[in-house]
Design a protein around this motif. Structure first.
Motif, PDB file in Angstrom:
ATOM      1  N   TYR A1007      30.915 -12.288 -18.232  1.00 40.89           N
ATOM      2  CA  TYR A1007      32.179 -11.681 -17.276  1.00 40.89           C
ATOM      3  C   TYR A1007      32.160 -12.443 -15.705  1.00 40.89           C
ATOM      4  N   TYR A1008      30.753 -10.918 -14.894  1.00 42.48           N
ATOM      5  CA  TYR A1008      30.217 -10.563 -14.102  1.00 42.48           C
ATOM      6  C   TYR A1008      30.032 -11.690 -13.470  1.00 42.48           C
ATOM      7  N   GLU A1009      29.778 -12.917 -13.909  1.00 43.90           N
ATOM      8  CA  GLU A1009      28.584 -13.407 -13.429  1.00 43.90           C
ATOM      9  C   GLU A1009      28.631 -13.752 -11.564  1.00 43.90           C
ATOM     10  N   ARG A1010      29.705 -13.887 -11.174  1.00 47.60           N
ATOM     11  CA  ARG A1010      29.814 -14.459  -9.756  1.00 47.60           C
ATOM     12  C   ARG A1010      29.605 -13.072  -8.864  1.00 47.60           C
ATOM     13  N   LYS A1011      29.868 -11.857  -9.282  1.00 44.26           N
ATOM     14  CA  LYS A1011      29.516 -10.754  -8.951  1.00 44.26           C
ATOM     15  C   LYS A1011      28.386 -10.044  -8.349  1.00 44.26           C
ATOM     16  N   LEU A1012      27.522 -10.561  -9.940  1.00 43.44           N
ATOM     17  CA  LEU A1012      26.583  -9.858 -10.187  1.00 43.44           C
ATOM     18  C   LEU A1012      25.665 -10.660  -9.753  1.00 43.44           C
ATOM     19  N   ARG A1013      25.682 -12.449  -9.558  1.00 42.12           N
ATOM     20  CA  ARG A1013      25.135 -13.176  -9.035  1.00 42.12           C
ATOM     21  C   ARG A1013      23.275 -12.588  -7.965  1.00 42.12           C
ATOM     22  N   GLU A1014      24.323 -11.936  -6.869  1.00 41.08           N
ATOM     23  CA  GLU A1014      23.340 -11.874  -6.314  1.00 41.08           C
ATOM     24  C   GLU A1014      23.108 -10.063  -5.485  1.00 41.08           C
ATOM     25  N   ARG A1015      23.156  -9.797  -6.982  1.00 35.58           N
ATOM     26  CA  ARG A1015      22.726  -8.452  -6.960  1.00 35.58           C
ATOM     27  C   ARG A1015      21.220  -8.541  -8.283  1.00 35.58           C
ATOM     28  N   TRP A1058       9.514 -11.663  -8.401  1.00 41.74           N
ATOM     29  CA  TRP A1058       9.151 -12.806 -10.109  1.00 41.74           C
ATOM     30  C   TRP A1058      10.116 -13.612  -9.980  1.00 41.74           C
ATOM     31  N   LEU A1059       9.210 -15.001  -9.977  1.00 39.92           N
ATOM     32  CA  LEU A1059       9.720 -16.201 -10.796  1.00 39.92           C
ATOM     33  C   LEU A1059       9.234 -16.599 -11.490  1.00 39.92           C
ATOM     34  N   PRO A1060      10.112 -17.004 -12.607  1.00 41.55           N
ATOM     35  CA  PRO A1060       9.020 -17.431 -14.230  1.00 41.55           C
ATOM     36  C   PRO A1060       9.178 -18.819 -13.990  1.00 41.55           C
ATOM     37  N   GLU A1061       8.105 -19.443 -14.807  1.00 41.71           N
ATOM     38  CA  GLU A1061       7.369 -20.679 -14.622  1.00 41.71           C
ATOM     39  C   GLU A1061       8.035 -21.692 -15.598  1.00 41.71           C
ATOM     40  N   LEU A1062       7.662 -22.431 -16.046  1.00 44.55           N
ATOM     41  CA  LEU A1062       8.622 -23.464 -17.382  1.00 44.55           C
ATOM     42  C   LEU A1062       7.974 -22.318 -18.065  1.00 44.55           C
ATOM     43  N   ASN A1063       6.635 -22.379 -18.230  1.00 47.12           N
ATOM     44  CA  ASN A1063       6.380 -21.837 -19.649  1.00 47.12           C
ATOM     45  C   ASN A1063       6.351 -20.494 -20.144  1.00 47.12           C
ATOM     46  N   TYR A1064       7.661 -20.070 -19.384  1.00 45.57           N
ATOM     47  CA  TYR A1064       7.913 -18.691 -19.663  1.00 45.57           C
ATOM     48  C   TYR A1064       9.197 -19.108 -20.361  1.00 45.57           C
ATOM     49  N   PRO A1111      16.137 -12.516 -11.789  1.00 48.51           N
ATOM     50  CA  PRO A1111      16.530 -12.516 -11.029  1.00 48.51           C
ATOM     51  C   PRO A1111      16.838 -14.277 -10.276  1.00 48.51           C
ATOM     52  N   LEU A1112      17.086 -14.914 -10.443  1.00 44.49           N
ATOM     53  CA  LEU A1112      17.620 -16.138 -10.749  1.00 44.49           C
ATOM     54  C   LEU A1112      18.834 -16.756 -10.112  1.00 44.49           C
ATOM     55  N   ILE A1116      19.083 -22.975 -10.915  1.00 41.21           N
ATOM     56  CA  ILE A1116      17.605 -22.270 -10.971  1.00 41.21           C
ATOM     57  C   ILE A1116      17.742 -22.382 -12.538  1.00 41.21           C
ATOM     58  N   VAL A1117      18.055 -21.726 -13.304  1.00 42.98           N
ATOM     59  CA  VAL A1117      17.765 -20.687 -14.757  1.00 42.98           C
ATOM     60  C   VAL A1117      18.040 -22.132 -15.317  1.00 42.98           C
TER      61      VAL A1117
END
Length: 1337
Positions: A1007-1015, A1058-1064, A1111-1112, A1116-1117
């Motif tokens: 519900y709060y995706e837009r609010k939390l996108r940059e947090r 942290w930037l997960p790779e495709l393997n994750y 945190p993306l 990207i996800v």
């Protein structure tokens, strides 16, 4: 036209003189006289047919054909056929009439070669003048005539076959376009279904080639991997649009596919794997019934369902053969419980037949050594037998003896099992069955002719010894299972059953004497029956036990000698009753009886103490209650809240708290079907006077609309009802998060803003009156008036100014009453926030909060949960005022130690896994002694101050749903992030007792995706707080992945980088795929008490929570999710690819729009790529768009993978999500499509979903069809050559005949008239164009 005239003319023209016949070899015909004769014949016949009615023409035509067939002169016959053709060409005779007459003629037989050949040659010449429906009938006639041709052809039959074949070839000729090819393939598929009938071998290639030409059309309307798709089974209350994609034919278990197209073989097979997958999931019975269209009111037996139940039982026995751990808690233990429940439900409602299931099990087990699981099988059968044998004839159950003979082959008696282990109830199940059968035989006065077998002799003697009247040993519950064994064996024999059942009941009710004496309430039993004991009882025994409990509670409620507020229910009874309610197989006596019978009975008796305990039990002990029961209870609570008997502080708080949990607990998919039903019922789900509950209902609506993606138009009436009952405003920061429909509604239905300055002035004025008035009666009368709800403000000012309360205030509070105090509380919240926001040299905030704390903890006037809920939901004028409000909440919760200390103590000493405990009451009392809770000032008396006994709840548990709402309000204001961190740090431990922690995280992050996108840090803190609170009660790996758990444990700096790779992502989906396939990664779990009903649902939501908490940014996800298949296919086993695609679709459909919208971007990217604009591949687009074919041929490409992912996501999508597809096509794809290949890709994309659109969003079919025609016009103009005209036209005919009919004729006629002739010719039947009208230039 008289028949005689035709006969006469035909006789004249065909008459031959005897001398002509005798000297035919020597005579020379005179051409002139012969021509004159034929001209006369033409004139006569033309005149006869021209001046005749259609009926006369038909009769004359039959005579004409008989005459032709009777002539032996080939020249005359040819002339006659030619003349017939002239009559058709001159429009004297209709072509359809002539063709029908020929095909129905008795003379059209294979032996008359010349007539047969001439007839079919004539049909070939004139069939172009027949309308397309007539051509279809002619085609049927030709097919029937072809069946008369022998398989072995000799030279004398070849001309006949050739003439017939020429006609069929012409009908099938796409360029001739005599009728839509769609009609032809339909007739062929109907005539030769499932390869049962076969056409003549001379026609086989022609027919099969034509059918094969429709493979492309079938491919364009088929979902990629449809037969391998599988759903996640969630709770009940499925809306139709969620079930429609999974519906199966109840007889054949086949998909309901539109049209007689040559679909892929996998789509035409019975979908047994799909049904078995759903049937195997706990809590799937509603979905199974919906999939198969089974309704309780219609007793319809489903053989296919029986077969799959049998298959699941056999599968369970096979698995059990591999088990090393054979006690409760093993991987198959809960499967046996589930199968038992499914069998009882489906047989009880006559969807399945018990006898047939037993016989099928016997047949399946013959020759197979699966004896290890035989006891569990008998346990399942005992469950049903014990509960139904009294109402059904003995013959229904005798097939079980065949199973006994097959599985129990021992020559020596089986030893009595260890009755200290629960396993003994399964091991002795067969003996219990035999005892029930013998009892039934005696009651029917029949002889079974089979005594107890020698093999079961010791079992039987053991049970008989325990129940013999001369056995004076008193039965009582110990640590073994002897009582359970006796109940199971003798539940249908009251002579023996009463004693063990009484022992069970006494264990939880206590001594009968203590029950009648309220002073002995402290001696009531506190240890409930364990789940192990309850699981070891048959359904019949559990029904008897729950009946005894309900009768006892009802008797307690009706006992007039009891004090109204007293409960006198044994804690053991309360816990045991709540545990019994998880058994879905006893629903009618269980939750249904609880809601519709027990609660009304208790309230009618005004037994407030019992009512309070039952509501607490519902709030804190019940799991997986169907939405219709929860809605029924919510409506009932709103009704109760308005009656005088509930106007007591503690009970009123309980009603509101229970209603709050019910509203917030509504699943997003349940809200619309449940709430939209409320207006057709007399009791509404809207509270008449509680603004807080109605506000929470609005928030729940907002969340449901957002998560499901619907337009929310269905909720407008409900919103109007809410505003009519409790008009209110919302803060701007909350409105900004609402879906559009709610924003528009509140904009159109404004409520005047309260003047806070005027409020302050009123409070000051009232306070002056308080200090100036002296007469007690006048004071009480004035300040308890309903119209001025400001008394809490005055109390606060008394404490603030004098640190004490005038005793008269308690009398005023008592007269105001618990219900009316809510209005005072709202005014108080507004007043305090205004005071703190605008101090003007006034009070300091900490002193303000101290005064509020005194109202809560020192004087017990209001509770912390009620005050904080009200504060969190008030509408503030601006962000500044909201921040002050949240700061007050923070100080109330954290400044003093009251809330924190209680939370920490409660969490430290208790476990949320109540079903595993036997000392909850002991710990509950210890907590109450340390932190006694009072619901009214000590000085108050009467109904306002009376207290009710509390067994299950406390301030910590009541505060959890309030904390949920507070967290959401904090998220809405970015400036409050630090305060939220602090709040979660101190009180996040309470989420250990949240009944739906993962669902709460899912709803919040969604519900709060837009609010939390940059947090990202706030998301991490929230997830860590909620899931971290469960670390002591959940084993490792129960939720998020190990990699993500490491991320939660990192420092802030490391976590940010942290930037997960495709393997994750691959690892994450490997878990999902395995879980969907039954290879769960979770420890064995009792899903009856879990937040989710089964492993797949649990995995879906923990995966979504993990992905949303990364945190993306969503894009990207989302792209990484697509790349799991598009790039990761190289490491995915070929036979699992579709399972991975299915899992990706499931997850993406459950994520916010911003995550799955990348799929639309990927589709746009693929359809716009250079390869689409200039197709240079050696393979056709139909080959490269076919994922299965490409995978088998090692032709992996982005086209097929993108289509596969789109199909999967859209297939699992909700109504709100698929409703966006037409707009996406119109806005994004329509402008970029310029080639035939792009157009075919679009057809592959949307074609499979036309059927779903037709059932759920009919308007969408119209919109998409118009877009397809507009695009066809575009590419027709843009491309000189079109290579796939026929498949495109086939698809358009499929849409016409399966979905839109003639409704769009006017919309598309203008477009079709502008197309090239080849397209016009093929599409002319859609708008009824004549060939002459088509511009062939």
């Amino acid at each position: 036209m008289a028949e005689s005239q035709v006969v006469a003319v035909m006789a004249d023209v065909l008459r031959v003189e005897a001398i002509e016949e005798a000297f035919s070899c020597f005579l020379v015909l005179q051409t002139g006289s012969e021509n004159e004769k034929m001209n006369w014949f033409r004139r006569e016949m033309t005149a006869l047919f021209s001046n005749s009615t259609p009926e006369s023409q038909e009769t004359g035509l039959k005579i004409y054909l008989v005459s032709i067939a009777s002539t032996s002169n080939q020249h005359n016959m040819k002339t006659m056929f030619s003349f017939l053709e002239e009559l058709v060409n001159s429009n004297i005779l209709p072509a359809r009439l002539v063709c029908d007459a020929i095909l129905s003629s008795e003379k059209l037989v294979l032996e008359d070669q010349h007539f047969w050949v001439g007839s079919f040659n004539l049909i070939r010449q004139i069939i172009g003048g027949v309308d397309y429906k007539g051509v279809r009938e002619i085609m049927k006639g030709c097919r029937e005539k072809a069946q008369t041709i022998p398989v072995r052809l000799h030279s004398g039959i070849l001309p006949q076959m050739k003439a017939l074949k020429n006609v069929i070839e012409y009908i099938f000729d796409r360029n001739a376009s005599l009728l839509p090819g769609y009609f032809i393939v339909t007739e062929i598929q109907k005539a030769y279904p499932d390869n049962i009938n076969w056409p003549h071998w001379q026609l086989a290639e022609l027919l099969s080639s034509f059918v094969e030409s429709f493979r492309s059309c079938a491919q364009m309307v088929s979902i990629i991997g449809h037969s391998q798709m599988s759903p996640v089974v969630e709770h009940s209350a499925y809306a139709d649009h969620l079930i429609n994609p999974w519906r199966l034919d109840p007889v054949s278990l086949k998909f309901s596919l539109k049209g007689n197209l040559p679909y892929d073989e996998d789509l035409l097979k019975p979908q047994t794997n799909l049904l078995r997958h759903v049937l195997e999931q706990p809590y799937s019975r509603d979905m199974v019934s919906s999939m198969l269209g089974l309704q309780k009111q219609h007793k319809q037996r489903c053989v296919a369902l029986e077969n799959q139940i049998v298959e699941l039982v056999i599968l369970a026995m096979e698995r059990y053969e591999q088990e090393t751990e054979v006690d409760e808690g093993s991987s198959t233990h809960y499967l046996w419980l589930h199968l038992s429940s499914q069998l009882i439900y489906f047989v009880l409602f006559q969807f399945a037949c018990f006898q047939n299931i037993v016989i099928a099990l016997h047949d399946k087990l013959v020759g197979r050594d699966l004896r290890k699981g035989r006891d569990h099988l008998m346990w399942i059968l005992l469950q049903f037998i014990s509960g139904s044998i009294q109402k059904n004839p003995l013959s229904n159950f005798l097939p079980v003896l065949k199973l006994y003979d097959l599985l129990y082959t021992e020559k020596e008696p089986l030893p009595v099992p260890d009755f200290s282990r629960a396993q003994c109830t399964h091991q002795m199940a067969i003996t219990c069955i035999w005892i029930h059968l013998l009892k039934k035989a005696r009651s029917e006065h029949t002889n079974m002719y089979r005594p107890i077998p020698h093999t079961l002799k010791l079992h039987y003697e053991f049970l008989q010894h325990l129940v013999m009247p001369n056995n004076n040993t008193s039965l009582c519950m110990g640590s073994d299972f002897r009582i359970a064994l006796l109940c199971n064996a003798y539940s249908t024999n009251q002579e023996y059953f009463t004693k063990p059942m009484a022992a069970l009941v006494d264990t939880i009710l206590g001594c009968p004497k203590s029950m009648s004496n309220a002073s002995n309430a402290t001696n009531l039993p506190t240890v409930p029956l364990s789940m192990c004991i309850l699981d070891s009882l048959t359904v019949h025994s559990k029904m008897s036990l729950i009946h005894a409990i309900v009768s006892h509670v009802a008797k307690l409620a009706q006992n007039k000698s009891n004090i109204a507020n007293n409960c006198n229910m044994a804690p053991a009874l309360v816990e045991t009753y709540s545990r019994l309610l998880v058994y879905t197989e006893i629903e009618s006596l269980g939750i249904k009886g609880f809601i519709s019978q027990l609660l009304p009975t208790v309230f009618k008796s005004h037994a407030c103490g019992i009512l309070y305990t039952l509501l607490d039990m519902f709030s804190y002990r019940m799991h997986h209650i169907q939405a219709n029961y929860r809605g029924q209870l919510l409506s009932h609570l709103h009704s109760l809240a308005t009656v005088p008997q509930t106007n007591q502080t503690q009970l009123h708080l309980c009603l509101e708290s229970t209603a709050l949990r019910l509203i917030t607990g509504l699943g997003s998919g349940e809200v619309q079907p449940q709430l939209s039903r409320s207006f057709s019922e007399p009791k509404s789900l809207v509270s008449v006077e509680s603004e807080e509950l109605n506000r929470v209902l609005v928030l729940t609506l907002a969340r449901a609309i957002h998560v499901t993606g619907g337009d929310g138009a269905w909720c407008k009436d409900l919103l109007s009802a809410i505003m009519q009952s409790t008009p209110h405003l919302w803060s701007q920061h909350t409105i900004q998060c609402f879906p559009t429909v709610l924003v528009d509604f509140f904009a159109q239905n404004p409520v005047p803003k309260e003047n806070k300055q005027l409020l302050k002035k009123s409070v000051d004025e009232e306070y002056r009156k308080w200090t100036s008035m002296t007469n007690e009666n006048d004071i009480i009368s004035h300040f308890s008036e309903p119209g001025t709800p400001l008394f809490l403000c005055l109390i606060w000012k008394m404490i603030f100014d004098f640190d004490r309360i005038n005793p008269i205030a308690y009398k005023i509070l008592e007269r105001i009453g618990a219900r009316a105090l809510s209005a005072h509380l709202r005014k108080f919240c507004d007043y305090v926030v205004f005071e703190v926001t605008n101090p003007a040299g006034g009070p300091h905030i900490h002193k303000c909060v101290d005064a509020i704390n005194d109202i809560i903890w020192k004087y017990n006037i209001i509770t912390i949960d009620r005050l904080v809920l009200c504060l969190a939901l008030r509408a503030n004028r601006d962000n500044n005022e909201s921040q002050v409000c949240f700061y007050i909440i923070q100080l109330l919760l954290l400044k003093g130690g009251e809330v924190r200390s209680r939370a920490q103590e409660f969490v430290k000493e208790n476990s949320p896994e109540h079903w595993k405990q036997n000392n909850w009451h002991e710990k509950h009392l210890a907590f109450q002694r340390k932190y006694p809770e009072k619901f009214a000032p000590e000085e108050a008396g009467g109904p306002y101050g009376g207290s009710l006994p509390v067994y299950l709840s406390n301030v910590c548990l009541r505060f959890i749903p309030v904390l949920d709402i507070v967290v959401h309000r904090y998220i809405e204001i970015p400036q409050a992030s630090k305060s939220l961190d602090l709040l979660l740090d101190h009180l996040g431990c309470l989420y250990k007792f949240h009944d739906r922690p993962v669902t709460y995280l899912y709803n919040t992050l969604h519900y709060y995706e837009r609010k939390l996108r940059e947090r990202p840090q706030l998301k991490r803190t929230l997830v860590s707080a909620v899931l971290g609170s469960l670390k002591d009660v959940r084993t490792n790996g129960w939720g998020v992945s190990e990699t993500f758990q490491n991320y939660l444990n990192k420092s802030d700096q490391d976590a940010t980088n942290w930037l997960p790779e495709l393997n994750y992502y691959m690892t994450l989906f490997k878990r999902m795929v395995d879980t969907m396939a039954g290879r769960t990664h979770f420890p064995n779990t009792d899903w009856r008490f879990n937040e989710f009903p089964n492993p797949s649902a649990h995995m879906l939501y923990v995966t979504c929570v993990e992905l949303m908490a990364l945190p993306l940014v969503p894009s990207i996800v989302g792209n990484n999710l697509l790349d799991v298949v598009c790039k990761g296919f190289i490491v995915i086993p070929s036979n699992q690819l579709q399972s991975w695609i299915n899992s990706v679709g499931l997850v993406m459909a459950a994520l916010p729009d911003s995550y799955w919208s990348v799929l639309h971007e990927r589709i746009t990217e693929v359809i716009s790529c250079p390869q689409m604009l200039d197709w240079k591949y050696g393979n056709t687009p139909f080959q490269l768009f076919n994922l299965g074919l490409c995978r088998e041929s090692l032709l992996e490409n982005k086209f097929s993978y993108t289509l596969g992912l789109a199909h999967s996501m859209w297939y699992h999508a909700g109504l709100g999500q698929i409703s966006q597809i037409p707009q996406f096509i119109k806005e994004k794809l329509l402008p970029v499509i310029r080639t035939e290949i792009q157009f075919l890709f679009l057809c592959h994309l949307v074609g499979p979903f036309l059927q779903r659109f037709n059932s759920d969003l009919p308007r969408a079919v119209i919109e998409i069809t118009i877009i397809l025609y507009e695009l066809l016009e575009q590419i027709d103009k843009a491309q000189q050559q079109l290579n796939y005209i026929d498949p495109i036209c086939d698809l358009l005919y499929h849409i016409k005949y399966m979905f839109v009919g003639d409704a769009m004729k006017s919309d598309v006629e203008g477009i079709i008239r502008k197309l090239r002739p080849a397209l016009q010719l093929r599409l002319r039947f859609i708008v009824h164009l004549n060939v002459e009208q088509i511009n062939t230039s």
